[in-house]
Design a protein around this motif. Structure first.
Motif, PDB file in Angstrom:
ATOM      1  N   ARG A 355      27.554  30.678  29.313  1.00  0.00           N
ATOM      2  CA  ARG A 355      28.535  30.084  30.230  1.00  0.00           C
ATOM      3  C   ARG A 355      29.492  31.159  30.736  1.00  0.00           C
ATOM      4  O   ARG A 355      29.820  31.186  31.945  1.00  0.00           O
ATOM      5  N   ASP A 356      29.959  32.038  29.861  1.00  0.00           N
ATOM      6  CA  ASP A 356      30.866  33.111  30.278  1.00  0.00           C
ATOM      7  C   ASP A 356      30.203  34.018  31.308  1.00  0.00           C
ATOM      8  O   ASP A 356      30.845  34.475  32.267  1.00  0.00           O
ATOM      9  N   SER A 357      28.909  34.267  31.132  1.00  0.00           N
ATOM     10  CA  SER A 357      28.197  35.123  32.089  1.00  0.00           C
ATOM     11  C   SER A 357      28.141  34.477  33.465  1.00  0.00           C
ATOM     12  O   SER A 357      28.364  35.137  34.487  1.00  0.00           O
ATOM     13  N   VAL A 358      27.840  33.182  33.507  1.00  0.00           N
ATOM     14  CA  VAL A 358      27.785  32.483  34.795  1.00  0.00           C
ATOM     15  C   VAL A 358      29.168  32.409  35.427  1.00  0.00           C
ATOM     16  O   VAL A 358      29.315  32.577  36.659  1.00  0.00           O
ATOM     17  N   ASN A 359      30.189  32.191  34.622  1.00  0.00           N
ATOM     18  CA  ASN A 359      31.551  32.061  35.153  1.00  0.00           C
ATOM     19  C   ASN A 359      32.080  33.360  35.754  1.00  0.00           C
ATOM     20  O   ASN A 359      33.055  33.335  36.518  1.00  0.00           O
ATOM     21  N   ARG A 360      31.444  34.457  35.449  1.00  0.00           N
ATOM     22  CA  ARG A 360      31.845  35.728  36.065  1.00  0.00           C
ATOM     23  C   ARG A 360      31.644  35.693  37.568  1.00  0.00           C
ATOM     24  O   ARG A 360      32.260  36.473  38.305  1.00  0.00           O
ATOM     25  N   TYR A 361      30.794  34.801  38.016  1.00  0.00           N
ATOM     26  CA  TYR A 361      30.442  34.751  39.438  1.00  0.00           C
ATOM     27  C   TYR A 361      31.086  33.564  40.148  1.00  0.00           C
ATOM     28  O   TYR A 361      30.662  33.182  41.234  1.00  0.00           O
ATOM     29  N   ARG A 362      32.112  32.994  39.534  1.00  0.00           N
ATOM     30  CA  ARG A 362      32.847  31.917  40.198  1.00  0.00           C
ATOM     31  C   ARG A 362      33.526  32.445  41.452  1.00  0.00           C
ATOM     32  O   ARG A 362      33.978  33.583  41.519  1.00  0.00           O
ATOM     33  N   ASN A 363      33.559  31.570  42.452  1.00  0.00           N
ATOM     34  CA  ASN A 363      34.250  31.905  43.695  1.00  0.00           C
ATOM     35  C   ASN A 363      34.918  30.630  44.184  1.00  0.00           C
ATOM     36  O   ASN A 363      34.276  29.779  44.786  1.00  0.00           O
ATOM     37  N   GLY A 364      36.208  30.488  43.890  1.00  0.00           N
ATOM     38  CA  GLY A 364      36.898  29.249  44.215  1.00  0.00           C
ATOM     39  C   GLY A 364      36.325  28.093  43.420  1.00  0.00           C
ATOM     40  O   GLY A 364      36.202  28.181  42.191  1.00  0.00           O
ATOM     41  N   ASP A 365      35.931  27.052  44.101  1.00  0.00           N
ATOM     42  CA  ASP A 365      35.338  25.892  43.428  1.00  0.00           C
ATOM     43  C   ASP A 365      33.829  26.027  43.239  1.00  0.00           C
ATOM     44  O   ASP A 365      33.189  25.108  42.706  1.00  0.00           O
ATOM     45  N   GLY A 366      33.268  27.147  43.676  1.00  0.00           N
ATOM     46  CA  GLY A 366      31.828  27.321  43.582  1.00  0.00           C
ATOM     47  C   GLY A 366      31.459  28.666  42.999  1.00  0.00           C
ATOM     48  O   GLY A 366      32.123  29.181  42.093  1.00  0.00           O
ATOM     49  N   TYR A 367      30.396  29.247  43.543  1.00  0.00           N
ATOM     50  CA  TYR A 367      29.858  30.499  43.028  1.00  0.00           C
ATOM     51  C   TYR A 367      29.492  31.419  44.178  1.00  0.00           C
ATOM     52  O   TYR A 367      29.243  30.972  45.302  1.00  0.00           O
TER      53      TYR A 367
END
Length: 402
Positions: A355-367
């Motif tokens: 989850r932490d790895s995916v959250n690195r690519y958050r951009n606002g409310d998305g990715y």
């Protein structure tokens, strides 16, 4: 993985045995099992006769493409399956058949198309279903409430998305695409038990047999919203094939897309309504294997960018698969913790890492677009996903242990 529909002739109920689990091995298989040989153009069974009770299959892939094996029951429901059997490898499957009748099995070389089908005649007397532990039954009921809520959300978001597409508000539709698909990706193990609806909703170009089958659902609309660009066309993983691009140019027009959009909403409605029925049954083994199945979806079609190859919104799907897998595990957590607390701790830690790895690519409310994720970063995520899958493979045996 999405599937093309297979017409089944079964008229009786099948229950997956909660004791013997499906899996892939390098060598073949179970003593007393029905030997199945899958090749590019055949699905040969050593016998097409069986008796009620546990029916074992030992599947060997003698072809040169990855294959899958399915057992179908009443209403063409997927009742047992082994996926991703590589060339030269084997898989085992046990189903508990409690009603005599005619069933259908299928091999799917290349994991596309309608499959190569064979009827299985089951004789003997009707038997009672094997008992499932009460705590597992309660966990499954809790999980199905989550699934039904997700399908209500999917229906509402698909309605809005389809409206934007049909009105020609394509910027709005593009903005909605990743979010609209999220509930579907969270509950894929349930959706995939409907082999007609799952591909109609979520098929990719690969499932059309190079355009010989209709291309429908989310990804057909995705292709219209993000038309293939010359630099994206090729035969590498995650690229758009030349035949796909040519089909887009020839067929992706507003009138055709409006029909696809209507069809998508109709199929999402059917899925929601089918799962909402009080008598809907979700096989127990599919439930306990669901967390790993969702993570394997990431490994099979998402880490390489194959799933959302037009829009590059793959991170939405990856996050949603993690959501669904973690939620299913949460319903089973008391069972796992009571029997193997160290395993539960390991699962929790690995989910956190992924989850932490995916959250690195958050951009606002998305990715961010998946094209911004480098090959090295994709490899890192893939390694974490593979490790999580290996750990989750222990869950069915632990949960169903009497």
């Amino acid at each position: 993985m999405t599937r093309r529909p297979v017409v089944a002739a079964a008229a009786a109920a099948v229950v997956i045995s909660p004791v013997l689990l499906a899996g892939c091995t390098e060598k073949g298989s179970s003593e007393g099992a029905i030997a199945v040989t899958s090749t590019a153009d055949a699905c040969d069974l050593a016998t097409t006769e069986a008796t009620t009770g546990n029916v074992d299959f030992a599947i060997t892939n003698s072809g040169d493409k990855v294959t899958e094996f399915y057992v179908y029951g009443n209403n063409n429901r997927v009742l047992g399956e082994v996926e991703n059997i590589g060339p030269g490898l084997s898989g085992n499957l046990t189903v508990e058949i409690v009603e005599p009748g005619t069933y259908t099995v299928a091999c799917k070389p290349g994991m596309v198309g309608t499959g190569i089908r064979t009827e299985l005649n089951v004789g003997g007397e009707r038997k009672e279903k094997a008992d499932v532990p009460a705590d597992v039954t309660a966990a499954k009921a809790q999980y199905l409430e989550y699934v039904r809520n997700q399908l209500n959300t999917l229906h509402a978001q698909t309605t809005s998305f389809v409206d934007s597409v049909k009105k020609g508000d394509l910027d709005a539709a593009r903005a909605q695409f990743g979010l609209t698909r999220t509930p579907y990706e969270r509950i894929e193990p349930v959706a995939e038990s409907f082999p007609d609806l799952d591909p109609a909703i979520d098929m990719r170009w690969d499932d059309t047999e190079d355009g010989t089958q209709p291309f429908t659902g989310f990804h057909r609309l995705e292709r219209f919203l993000w038309p293939p660009q010359p630099a994206e066309i090729g035969d590498a993983a995650g690229q758009i094939t030349p035949s796909d691009a040519a089909n887009a140019k020839a067929t992706d027009n507003p009138q055709a897309i409006a029909e696809i959009a209507d069809g998508l909403l109709a199929n999402v409605t059917r899925l929601r309504d089918s799962v909402s029925k009080p008598d809907f049954e979700f096989e127990t083994l599919s439930f306990v294997k669901g967390p790993q199945a969702l993570i394997d979806e990431v490994a099979a079609t998402k880490v390489d960018g194959e799933e959302d190859r037009y829009s590059h919104t793959d991170l939405w799907d990856i996050a949603a698969n993690l959501d669904g897998s973690e939620t299913a595990i949460a319903t089973m957590q008391p069972i796992i913790s009571a029997k193997n607390p160290a395993l539960m701790d390991k699962i929790t830690a690995q989910f956190t890492t992924a989850r932490d790895s995916v959250n690195r690519y958050r951009n606002g409310d998305g990715y961010v677009s998946y094209i911004e994720v480098t090959p090295e970063q994709r490899k890192e995520l893939s390694t974490q996903i593979d490790a999580l899958s290996a750990t989750l493979s222990q869950v069915p045996g632990i949960v169903l242990q009497q």
